[in-house]
Design a protein around this motif. Structure first.
Motif, PDB file in Angstrom:
ATOM      1  N   UNK A  13     -63.498  33.689  -3.133  1.00  0.00           N
ATOM      2  CA  UNK A  13     -62.980  32.607  -3.845  1.00  0.00           C
ATOM      3  C   UNK A  13     -61.379  32.733  -3.955  1.00  0.00           C
ATOM      4  N   UNK A  14     -60.748  34.088  -4.210  1.00  0.00           N
ATOM      5  CA  UNK A  14     -59.243  34.071  -3.973  1.00  0.00           C
ATOM      6  C   UNK A  14     -58.959  34.020  -2.399  1.00  0.00           C
ATOM      7  N   UNK A  15     -59.868  34.472  -1.459  1.00  0.00           N
ATOM      8  CA  UNK A  15     -59.290  34.215  -0.077  1.00  0.00           C
ATOM      9  C   UNK A  15     -59.264  32.792   0.368  1.00  0.00           C
ATOM     10  N   UNK A  16     -60.180  31.828  -0.052  1.00  0.00           N
ATOM     11  CA  UNK A  16     -60.232  30.401   0.244  1.00  0.00           C
ATOM     12  C   UNK A  16     -58.932  30.018  -0.431  1.00  0.00           C
ATOM     13  N   UNK A  17     -58.889  30.233  -1.863  1.00  0.00           N
ATOM     14  CA  UNK A  17     -57.857  29.564  -2.415  1.00  0.00           C
ATOM     15  C   UNK A  17     -56.491  29.973  -1.819  1.00  0.00           C
ATOM     16  N   UNK A  18     -56.123  31.132  -1.517  1.00  0.00           N
ATOM     17  CA  UNK A  18     -54.975  31.749  -1.077  1.00  0.00           C
ATOM     18  C   UNK A  18     -54.679  30.975   0.484  1.00  0.00           C
ATOM     19  N   UNK A  19     -55.480  30.893   1.168  1.00  0.00           N
ATOM     20  CA  UNK A  19     -55.378  30.412   2.688  1.00  0.00           C
ATOM     21  C   UNK A  19     -55.234  28.806   2.627  1.00  0.00           C
ATOM     22  N   UNK A  21     -53.686  27.253  -0.307  1.00  0.00           N
ATOM     23  CA  UNK A  21     -52.327  27.096  -0.579  1.00  0.00           C
ATOM     24  C   UNK A  21     -51.257  27.457   0.472  1.00  0.00           C
ATOM     25  N   UNK A  22     -51.561  28.502   1.240  1.00  0.00           N
ATOM     26  CA  UNK A  22     -50.771  29.005   2.174  1.00  0.00           C
ATOM     27  C   UNK A  22     -50.409  27.759   3.250  1.00  0.00           C
ATOM     28  N   UNK A  23     -51.638  26.892   3.633  1.00  0.00           N
ATOM     29  CA  UNK A  23     -51.316  25.791   4.477  1.00  0.00           C
ATOM     30  C   UNK A  23     -50.840  24.588   3.816  1.00  0.00           C
ATOM     31  N   UNK A  30     -58.454  19.841   1.897  1.00  0.00           N
ATOM     32  CA  UNK A  30     -59.229  20.743   2.563  1.00  0.00           C
ATOM     33  C   UNK A  30     -60.694  19.983   2.749  1.00  0.00           C
ATOM     34  N   UNK A  31     -61.256  19.318   1.666  1.00  0.00           N
ATOM     35  CA  UNK A  31     -62.555  18.876   1.662  1.00  0.00           C
ATOM     36  C   UNK A  31     -62.652  17.761   2.771  1.00  0.00           C
ATOM     37  N   UNK A  32     -61.466  17.124   3.042  1.00  0.00           N
ATOM     38  CA  UNK A  32     -61.560  15.893   3.946  1.00  0.00           C
ATOM     39  C   UNK A  32     -61.773  16.547   5.170  1.00  0.00           C
ATOM     40  N   UNK A  33     -60.819  17.675   5.505  1.00  0.00           N
ATOM     41  CA  UNK A  33     -60.875  18.286   6.719  1.00  0.00           C
ATOM     42  C   UNK A  33     -62.101  18.852   7.169  1.00  0.00           C
ATOM     43  N   UNK A  62     -61.330  26.894   9.981  1.00  0.00           N
ATOM     44  CA  UNK A  62     -60.090  25.935   9.701  1.00  0.00           C
ATOM     45  C   UNK A  62     -59.042  26.825   9.068  1.00  0.00           C
ATOM     46  N   UNK A  63     -59.474  27.757   8.078  1.00  0.00           N
ATOM     47  CA  UNK A  63     -58.421  28.400   7.367  1.00  0.00           C
ATOM     48  C   UNK A  63     -57.809  29.791   7.851  1.00  0.00           C
ATOM     49  N   UNK A  64     -58.758  30.078   9.244  1.00  0.00           N
ATOM     50  CA  UNK A  64     -58.350  31.258   9.977  1.00  0.00           C
ATOM     51  C   UNK A  64     -58.521  32.750   9.165  1.00  0.00           C
TER      52      UNK A  64
END
Length: 98
Positions: A13-19, A21-23, A30-33, A62-64
Protein backbone atom coordinates in the motif's frame (compact mmCIF):
# COMPACT_ATOMS: atom_id res chain seq x y z
CA UNK A 1 1.35 -24.87 -8.05
CA UNK A 2 1.65 -22.18 -5.34
CA UNK A 3 5.47 -22.34 -5.22
CA UNK A 4 5.70 -20.28 -8.41
CA UNK A 5 3.46 -17.50 -7.11
CA UNK A 6 5.06 -14.30 -5.90
CA UNK A 7 4.05 -13.08 -2.48
CA UNK A 8 2.85 -9.51 -2.23
CA UNK A 9 5.13 -7.13 -0.30
CA UNK A 10 3.76 -6.39 3.18
CA UNK A 11 4.02 -2.63 2.50
CA UNK A 12 2.41 -2.78 -0.96
CA UNK A 13 0.00 0.00 0.00
CA UNK A 14 2.81 2.42 0.86
CA UNK A 15 4.74 1.48 -2.29
CA UNK A 16 1.76 2.26 -4.52
CA UNK A 17 0.96 5.53 -2.73
CA UNK A 18 4.57 6.75 -2.77
CA UNK A 19 5.09 5.92 -6.44
CA UNK A 20 1.80 7.60 -7.40
CA UNK A 21 2.67 10.75 -5.42
CA UNK A 22 6.18 10.86 -6.94
CA UNK A 23 4.57 11.02 -10.38
CA UNK A 24 2.25 13.79 -9.21
CA UNK A 25 -0.89 11.78 -9.85
CA UNK A 26 -4.11 11.73 -7.88
CA UNK A 27 -5.86 8.44 -7.18
CA UNK A 28 -8.37 9.31 -9.90
CA UNK A 29 -5.59 10.04 -12.39
CA UNK A 30 -3.95 6.70 -11.69
CA UNK A 31 -7.26 4.88 -11.93
CA UNK A 32 -7.93 6.48 -15.32
CA UNK A 33 -4.48 5.51 -16.59
CA UNK A 34 -5.02 1.90 -15.51
CA UNK A 35 -8.67 1.79 -16.64
CA UNK A 36 -9.75 0.89 -13.09
CA UNK A 37 -12.09 2.50 -10.58
CA UNK A 38 -10.61 5.14 -8.29
CA UNK A 39 -12.27 3.39 -5.33
CA UNK A 40 -10.07 0.35 -6.04
CA UNK A 41 -6.91 2.47 -5.95
CA UNK A 42 -8.13 4.06 -2.72
CA UNK A 43 -8.73 0.63 -1.12
CA UNK A 44 -5.32 -0.68 -2.27
CA UNK A 45 -3.51 2.35 -0.87
CA UNK A 46 -5.32 2.02 2.46
CA UNK A 47 -4.42 -1.66 2.61
CA UNK A 48 -8.10 -2.62 2.68
CA UNK A 49 -7.82 -4.88 -0.36
CA UNK A 50 -5.13 -6.81 -2.18
CA UNK A 51 -4.68 -6.09 -5.86
CA UNK A 52 -5.53 -8.93 -8.21
CA UNK A 53 -2.64 -10.29 -10.29
CA UNK A 54 -3.91 -8.28 -13.26
CA UNK A 55 -4.11 -5.01 -11.30
CA UNK A 56 -0.76 -5.72 -9.64
CA UNK A 57 0.84 -6.08 -13.08
CA UNK A 58 -0.74 -2.83 -14.26
CA UNK A 59 0.48 -0.97 -11.17
CA UNK A 60 4.00 -2.37 -11.47
CA UNK A 61 4.28 -1.49 -15.16
CA UNK A 62 2.78 1.99 -14.95
CA UNK A 63 4.43 3.08 -11.70
CA UNK A 64 7.67 1.19 -12.42
CA UNK A 65 7.67 -0.54 -9.04
CA UNK A 66 7.91 -4.12 -7.78
CA UNK A 67 5.13 -5.20 -5.43
CA UNK A 68 6.46 -8.71 -4.87
CA UNK A 69 7.96 -9.53 -1.49
CA UNK A 70 11.72 -9.92 -1.59
CA UNK A 71 12.90 -13.35 -0.48
CA UNK A 72 10.91 -15.64 1.73
CA UNK A 73 10.56 -16.04 5.43
CA UNK A 74 12.13 -18.93 7.29
CA UNK A 75 8.69 -20.52 7.46
CA UNK A 76 8.65 -20.71 3.66
CA UNK A 77 11.84 -22.70 3.48
CA UNK A 78 11.75 -26.31 2.37
CA UNK A 79 10.83 -28.70 5.14
CA UNK A 80 13.27 -31.57 5.60
CA UNK A 81 11.32 -33.82 7.97
CA UNK A 82 9.11 -36.74 7.07
CA UNK A 83 8.82 -40.46 7.42
CA UNK A 84 11.48 -42.96 6.47
CA UNK A 85 9.39 -44.04 3.48
CA UNK A 86 9.74 -40.55 2.01
CA UNK A 87 6.01 -39.83 2.03
CA UNK A 88 4.41 -37.26 4.27
CA UNK A 89 1.17 -37.26 6.19
CA UNK A 90 -0.81 -34.30 7.40
CA UNK A 91 0.56 -34.95 10.88
CA UNK A 92 4.10 -34.44 9.58
CA UNK A 93 3.50 -30.88 8.45
CA UNK A 94 0.71 -29.41 10.58
CA UNK A 95 1.58 -26.99 13.38
CA UNK A 96 -0.41 -27.51 16.56
CA UNK A 97 -1.63 -24.67 18.76
CA UNK A 98 -1.29 -25.98 22.29
Amino acid sequence: MFDDMDELAPDYDDLVRSAREEQGLSQSDLANELNEKSSLIHKIERGDTLPSDRVQSKLERFLEINLSAEGGSSEDSEWSGGSSSGSYTLGDVVKRKD
